[in-house]
Design a protein around this motif. Structure first.
Motif, PDB file in Angstrom:
ATOM      1  N   ASN A   7       0.875  -1.164   0.000  1.00  0.00           N
ATOM      2  CA  ASN A   7       0.000   0.000   0.000  1.00  0.00           C
ATOM      3  C   ASN A   7       0.917   1.219   0.000  1.00  0.00           C
ATOM      4  O   ASN A   7       1.615   1.474   0.983  1.00  0.00           O
ATOM      5  N   ALA A   8       0.932   1.961  -1.092  1.00  0.00           N
ATOM      6  CA  ALA A   8       1.851   3.088  -1.250  1.00  0.00           C
ATOM      7  C   ALA A   8       1.645   4.173  -0.189  1.00  0.00           C
ATOM      8  O   ALA A   8       2.612   4.763   0.284  1.00  0.00           O
ATOM      9  N   LEU A   9       0.395   4.435   0.191  1.00  0.00           N
ATOM     10  CA  LEU A   9       0.133   5.461   1.204  1.00  0.00           C
ATOM     11  C   LEU A   9       0.687   5.046   2.570  1.00  0.00           C
ATOM     12  O   LEU A   9       1.328   5.841   3.262  1.00  0.00           O
ATOM     13  N   LYS A  10       0.445   3.799   2.980  1.00  0.00           N
ATOM     14  CA  LYS A  10       0.961   3.308   4.262  1.00  0.00           C
ATOM     15  C   LYS A  10       2.485   3.264   4.248  1.00  0.00           C
ATOM     16  O   LYS A  10       3.139   3.603   5.231  1.00  0.00           O
ATOM     17  N   PHE A  11       3.049   2.831   3.118  1.00  0.00           N
ATOM     18  CA  PHE A  11       4.506   2.749   3.005  1.00  0.00           C
ATOM     19  C   PHE A  11       5.133   4.133   3.176  1.00  0.00           C
ATOM     20  O   PHE A  11       6.099   4.299   3.913  1.00  0.00           O
ATOM     21  N   LYS A  12       4.563   5.143   2.518  1.00  0.00           N
ATOM     22  CA  LYS A  12       5.087   6.504   2.646  1.00  0.00           C
ATOM     23  C   LYS A  12       4.929   7.015   4.075  1.00  0.00           C
ATOM     24  O   LYS A  12       5.842   7.636   4.625  1.00  0.00           O
ATOM     25  N   GLU A  13       3.795   6.730   4.679  1.00  0.00           N
ATOM     26  CA  GLU A  13       3.547   7.171   6.052  1.00  0.00           C
ATOM     27  C   GLU A  13       4.576   6.563   7.019  1.00  0.00           C
ATOM     28  O   GLU A  13       5.065   7.232   7.918  1.00  0.00           O
ATOM     29  N   LEU A  14       4.928   5.303   6.816  1.00  0.00           N
ATOM     30  CA  LEU A  14       5.824   4.606   7.739  1.00  0.00           C
ATOM     31  C   LEU A  14       7.310   4.809   7.442  1.00  0.00           C
ATOM     32  O   LEU A  14       8.145   4.653   8.327  1.00  0.00           O
ATOM     33  N   THR A  15       7.657   5.148   6.185  1.00  0.00           N
ATOM     34  CA  THR A  15       9.074   5.256   5.808  1.00  0.00           C
ATOM     35  C   THR A  15       9.468   6.641   5.306  1.00  0.00           C
ATOM     36  O   THR A  15      10.654   6.959   5.258  1.00  0.00           O
ATOM     37  N   GLY A  16       8.494   7.415   4.848  1.00  0.00           N
ATOM     38  CA  GLY A  16       8.791   8.700   4.228  1.00  0.00           C
ATOM     39  C   GLY A  16       9.191   8.574   2.768  1.00  0.00           C
ATOM     40  O   GLY A  16       9.532   9.559   2.112  1.00  0.00           O
TER      41      GLY A  16
END
Length: 184
Positions: free
Chosen positions: A31-40
């Motif tokens: 999930n690209a949104l969750k990945f960005k939220e968790l890793t930046g």
């Protein structure tokens, strides 16, 4: 989806939340949104690849040079592999270091490998099906790699040398320090 840092900068283990019931299981693999939220990290995968290998097959250590460098999200659909990521980014605090992880259909772990890393794996089970997403299209002219068993990298491939199977191309790759030189 849970994210776990590895010892290498910007390289992450992804653990899916698996939902089991009497029918089997379901999980969201990315999930690209969750990945960005968790890793930046923002990523846009544009190409999927899959390979089948037998025990001892080494597919390593490869990358693409800039501007075609690829970030990858890798996982195993069948069998088990030892997956290797080597940080080849000259400006990275973990330059020249590697990380190894067992990926299998059973553990359902994934590894996110950022741009600028070398990547490879060896099949530990009778056979494996390996799947990965890339954020850049394949460009043959940008291919590069280093010798998988370079003693300077110190990678333990977990399979006896006599049982390793390599392509002709991988047998003649240069050493890491011949390709990647960090200047002081």
């Amino acid at each position: 989806m849970q994210i776990e840092k590895t010892p290498l900068a910007d390289c992450y283990i992804i653990k899916p939340q698996v939902h089991h019931d009497h029918r089997g299981y379901f999980f969201e693999s990315f999930n690209a949104l969750k990945f960005k939220e968790l890793t930046g990290i923002t990523t846009d995968f544009v190409q999927d690849n899959q390979s089948f290998s037998s025990y001892g097959v080494v597919r390593a250590l490869h990358a693409q040079r800039a501007p075609y460098a690829q970030a990858k999200l890798v996982r195993v659909l069948q069998g088990e592999v030892l997956d290797i990521a080597v940080d080849a980014r000259l400006d990275s605090p973990t330059f020249g270091q590697h990380f190894a992880i067992h990926l299998s259909a059973e553990n359902q772990l994934q590894l996110f490998i950022p741009r600028g890393f070398l990547h490879g794996y060896i099949t530990l089970s009778k056979t494996s099906v390996f799947f990965y997403k890339c954020d850049q299209f394949y460009h043959k002219q940008a291919e590069c790699g280093v010798m998988y068993n370079d003693s300077d990298l110190g990678i333990d491939w977990k399979v006896p040398p006599a049982d390793r199977i390599l392509s002709e191309k991988d047998l003649v790759l240069p050493r890491f320090n011949e390709v990647y030189k960090k200047t002081l």
